[in-house]
Design an enzyme around this catalytic site. Sequence first.
Site, PDB file in Angstrom:
ATOM      1  N   GLU A   1       0.813  -1.215   0.000  1.00  0.00           N
ATOM      2  CA  GLU A   1       0.000   0.000   0.000  1.00  0.00           C
ATOM      3  C   GLU A   1       0.851   1.272   0.000  1.00  0.00           C
ATOM      4  O   GLU A   1       0.388   2.339   0.389  1.00  0.00           O
ATOM      5  CB  GLU A   1      -0.968  -0.043   1.182  1.00  0.00           C
ATOM      6  CG  GLU A   1      -1.997  -1.150   0.999  1.00  0.00           C
ATOM      7  CD  GLU A   1      -2.972  -1.290   2.147  1.00  0.00           C
ATOM      8  OE1 GLU A   1      -3.865  -0.454   2.253  1.00  0.00           O
ATOM      9  OE2 GLU A   1      -2.801  -2.212   2.948  1.00  0.00           O
TER      10      GLU A   1
ATOM     11  N   SER B   1      -7.374  -4.052   0.575  1.00  0.00           N
ATOM     12  CA  SER B   1      -7.704  -3.715  -0.811  1.00  0.00           C
ATOM     13  C   SER B   1      -8.365  -4.843  -1.592  1.00  0.00           C
ATOM     14  O   SER B   1      -8.363  -4.847  -2.815  1.00  0.00           O
ATOM     15  CB  SER B   1      -6.449  -3.253  -1.576  1.00  0.00           C
ATOM     16  OG  SER B   1      -5.946  -2.083  -0.977  1.00  0.00           O
TER      17      SER B   1
ATOM     18  N   TYR C   1     -10.617   0.900  -6.816  1.00  0.00           N
ATOM     19  CA  TYR C   1      -9.633   1.821  -7.398  1.00  0.00           C
ATOM     20  C   TYR C   1      -9.919   2.263  -8.834  1.00  0.00           C
ATOM     21  O   TYR C   1      -9.131   2.983  -9.413  1.00  0.00           O
ATOM     22  CB  TYR C   1      -8.222   1.222  -7.272  1.00  0.00           C
ATOM     23  CG  TYR C   1      -7.854   0.981  -5.826  1.00  0.00           C
ATOM     24  CD1 TYR C   1      -7.715   2.063  -4.947  1.00  0.00           C
ATOM     25  CD2 TYR C   1      -7.705  -0.294  -5.301  1.00  0.00           C
ATOM     26  CE1 TYR C   1      -7.418   1.869  -3.608  1.00  0.00           C
ATOM     27  CE2 TYR C   1      -7.406  -0.503  -3.960  1.00  0.00           C
ATOM     28  CZ  TYR C   1      -7.265   0.581  -3.125  1.00  0.00           C
ATOM     29  OH  TYR C   1      -6.988   0.389  -1.790  1.00  0.00           O
TER      30      TYR C   1
ATOM     31  N   ARG D   1     -12.204   2.726  10.795  1.00  0.00           N
ATOM     32  CA  ARG D   1     -13.340   2.561   9.888  1.00  0.00           C
ATOM     33  C   ARG D   1     -13.707   1.082   9.892  1.00  0.00           C
ATOM     34  O   ARG D   1     -12.880   0.230   9.592  1.00  0.00           O
ATOM     35  CB  ARG D   1     -12.932   2.998   8.483  1.00  0.00           C
ATOM     36  CG  ARG D   1     -14.103   3.282   7.561  1.00  0.00           C
ATOM     37  CD  ARG D   1     -13.652   3.244   6.111  1.00  0.00           C
ATOM     38  NE  ARG D   1     -13.370   1.888   5.716  1.00  0.00           N
ATOM     39  CZ  ARG D   1     -12.296   1.521   5.007  1.00  0.00           C
ATOM     40  NH1 ARG D   1     -11.411   2.382   4.605  1.00  0.00           N
ATOM     41  NH2 ARG D   1     -12.119   0.248   4.692  1.00  0.00           N
TER      42      ARG D   1
ATOM     43  N   ASP E   1     -15.869  -2.035   8.511  1.00  0.00           N
ATOM     44  CA  ASP E   1     -16.584  -2.472   7.314  1.00  0.00           C
ATOM     45  C   ASP E   1     -17.681  -3.449   7.730  1.00  0.00           C
ATOM     46  O   ASP E   1     -17.411  -4.450   8.402  1.00  0.00           O
ATOM     47  CB  ASP E   1     -15.611  -3.136   6.328  1.00  0.00           C
ATOM     48  CG  ASP E   1     -14.543  -2.153   5.846  1.00  0.00           C
ATOM     49  OD1 ASP E   1     -14.708  -0.944   6.093  1.00  0.00           O
ATOM     50  OD2 ASP E   1     -13.563  -2.608   5.227  1.00  0.00           O
TER      51      ASP E   1
ATOM     52  N   GLU F   1     -14.538  -6.325   9.271  1.00  0.00           N
ATOM     53  CA  GLU F   1     -13.190  -6.008   9.774  1.00  0.00           C
ATOM     54  C   GLU F   1     -13.173  -4.574  10.267  1.00  0.00           C
ATOM     55  O   GLU F   1     -14.077  -3.786   9.977  1.00  0.00           O
ATOM     56  CB  GLU F   1     -12.152  -6.169   8.665  1.00  0.00           C
ATOM     57  CG  GLU F   1     -12.418  -5.231   7.496  1.00  0.00           C
ATOM     58  CD  GLU F   1     -11.173  -4.915   6.681  1.00  0.00           C
ATOM     59  OE1 GLU F   1     -10.063  -5.312   7.066  1.00  0.00           O
ATOM     60  OE2 GLU F   1     -11.317  -4.216   5.665  1.00  0.00           O
TER      61      GLU F   1
ATOM     62  N   ASN G   1     -10.540  -1.195  10.271  1.00  0.00           N
ATOM     63  CA  ASN G   1      -9.301  -0.635   9.701  1.00  0.00           C
ATOM     64  C   ASN G   1      -8.787   0.445  10.645  1.00  0.00           C
ATOM     65  O   ASN G   1      -9.492   1.422  10.898  1.00  0.00           O
ATOM     66  CB  ASN G   1      -9.598  -0.032   8.329  1.00  0.00           C
ATOM     67  CG  ASN G   1     -10.105  -1.099   7.370  1.00  0.00           C
ATOM     68  OD1 ASN G   1      -9.343  -1.916   6.883  1.00  0.00           O
ATOM     69  ND2 ASN G   1     -11.403  -1.123   7.114  1.00  0.00           N
TER      70      ASN G   1
ATOM     71  N   GLY H   1      -7.595   5.511   4.855  1.00  0.00           N
ATOM     72  CA  GLY H   1      -7.021   6.521   3.956  1.00  0.00           C
ATOM     73  C   GLY H   1      -7.432   7.932   4.375  1.00  0.00           C
ATOM     74  O   GLY H   1      -8.566   8.168   4.785  1.00  0.00           O
TER      75      GLY H   1
HETATM   76  N1  LIG Z   1     -18.403 -12.468   4.479  1.00  0.00           N
HETATM   77  C1  LIG Z   1     -18.614 -11.641   3.471  1.00  0.00           C
HETATM   78  N2  LIG Z   1     -19.842 -11.587   2.878  1.00  0.00           N
HETATM   79  C2  LIG Z   1     -20.080 -10.745   1.831  1.00  0.00           C
HETATM   80  N3  LIG Z   1     -19.149  -9.909   1.304  1.00  0.00           N
HETATM   81  C3  LIG Z   1     -17.919  -9.923   1.859  1.00  0.00           C
HETATM   82  C4  LIG Z   1     -17.591 -10.769   2.970  1.00  0.00           C
HETATM   83  N4  LIG Z   1     -16.301 -10.546   3.302  1.00  0.00           N
HETATM   84  C5  LIG Z   1     -15.846  -9.614   2.453  1.00  0.00           C
HETATM   85  N5  LIG Z   1     -16.789  -9.217   1.587  1.00  0.00           N
HETATM   86  C6  LIG Z   1     -16.632  -8.239   0.488  1.00  0.00           C
HETATM   87  O1  LIG Z   1     -15.235  -8.103   0.209  1.00  0.00           O
HETATM   88  C7  LIG Z   1     -14.751  -6.798   0.497  1.00  0.00           C
HETATM   89  C8  LIG Z   1     -13.369  -6.866   1.117  1.00  0.00           C
HETATM   90  O2  LIG Z   1     -13.439  -7.537   2.357  1.00  0.00           O
HETATM   91  P1  LIG Z   1     -12.676  -6.982   3.647  1.00  0.00           P
HETATM   92  O3  LIG Z   1     -13.117  -5.604   3.940  1.00  0.00           O
HETATM   93  O4  LIG Z   1     -12.835  -7.988   4.718  1.00  0.00           O
HETATM   94  O5  LIG Z   1     -11.173  -7.053   3.120  1.00  0.00           O
HETATM   95  P2  LIG Z   1      -9.973  -6.044   2.871  1.00  0.00           P
HETATM   96  O6  LIG Z   1      -9.354  -6.508   1.610  1.00  0.00           O
HETATM   97  O7  LIG Z   1      -9.128  -6.085   4.085  1.00  0.00           O
HETATM   98  O8  LIG Z   1     -10.558  -4.598   2.705  1.00  0.00           O
HETATM   99  P3  LIG Z   1      -9.887  -3.125   2.974  1.00  0.00           P
HETATM  100  O9  LIG Z   1      -9.405  -2.670   1.622  1.00  0.00           O
HETATM  101  O10 LIG Z   1     -11.084  -2.370   3.449  1.00  0.00           O
HETATM  102  O11 LIG Z   1      -8.810  -3.264   3.996  1.00  0.00           O
HETATM  103  C9  LIG Z   1     -15.812  -6.189   1.410  1.00  0.00           C
HETATM  104  O12 LIG Z   1     -15.799  -4.799   1.328  1.00  0.00           O
HETATM  105  C10 LIG Z   1     -17.088  -6.845   0.867  1.00  0.00           C
HETATM  106  O13 LIG Z   1     -17.540  -6.215  -0.315  1.00  0.00           O
HETATM  107 MG   LIG Z   2     -12.441  -3.762   4.062  1.00  0.00          MG
END
Ligand SMILES: Nc1ncnc2c1ncn2[C@@H]1O[C@H](COP(=O)(O)OP(=O)(O)OP(=O)(O)O)[C@@H](O)[C@H]1O
Ligand SMILES: [Mg+2]
Length: 308
Positions: free
Chosen positions: A20, A149, A215, A254, A256, A269, A271, A275
Amino acid sequence: MKTVIKDLKIGVLMGGVSAEREISLKTGNAVANSLVSMGYNVKKFDLDKNFFEDAKNIDICFNALHGTLGEDGKIQGVLELLNIPYTGSGVEASAIAMDKIKSKIIFKYYGLAVPDFFSVKKGEKAELLNKKINNLRLPYFIKPNAQGSSVGASIAYSKSELYLALEDAFKYDDEVIAEEYIVGREIQFAVFSGKPLGCVEIKPNDSFYSYSAKYTKGKTEYILNPDLTEEEYKACENASVLAHTSLDCKGITRTDIILSDSGKAYVLEINTLPGLTEFSLVPMIAQKKGIDFNSLIENIIEDAISCE
Ligand SMILES: Nc1ncnc2c1ncn2[C@@H]1O[C@H](COP(=O)(O)OP(=O)(O)OP(=O)(O)O)[C@@H](O)[C@H]1O
Ligand SMILES: [Mg+2]
């Protein structure tokens, strides 16, 4: 400018070597420009081994390092060692928040709704893996345990897709989390210093909020005034505040969330270093509350000092 902090030398730490790096440089430069425009004494640092020496000349560190080393508790440990106050969450909260499996275990303990999940370690015996997979009600969502991401993330609708999804996720991490796929609306909720700041609804033009939806300009609609009932809003607000406090997070986080059709706020999760460019979601949420970008940055520094 607040008189208490006007004389401080503020080091804005950014860049580094994580995946990142680019977005971290954007956050770091936006923060530094904002501080300079307010007349603060600012020094920018791109993280390298000279930081130990450079850091001796600063009074406080504004941590703008997303991802590995910056968001996972490691740089926080270095700053503790150097006795330099820093913005955002501490060592332990950062490390746990970065680990989707460990943070979910804690969230569950505090009564938060999280999707059913299991973890798979690289090289795990086929027998054990098959046992976990045999009686699942698909679809499942597969993602690397400690990445962001949406890299290596995908939905598996069948067992064969699940094996492929695991293989893909293992390219990015030695541990993978498989979660029950939650159908619902996606809400991201910001919390500042334990208090709710507000939220945004995410409507990606994709099957989920994928890397390209995140993105590619125009691929996602961001709704700053989502049409939520009072109960739905409260469910998201309570979940994000509890996610923040259960890990003892500091500064801005933040969370999610997927708000299911039955109104349950499932935490995906948290964060700890969202950003902070002028076009990022948290500053947009703050702006809606009447907190402009400069005030937000100033508030984050004040919060870091008051946490000392
Ligand atoms: N259990 C789930 N059920 C439905 N959609 C999901 C689930 N887990 C993740 N997602 C989808 O995948 C995306 C990414 O998941 P998550 O936020 O856990 O991962 P990340 O890659 O760490 O994200 P970030 O970029 O916010 O750090 C979520 O924003 C959502 O759209
Ligand atoms: Mg996320």
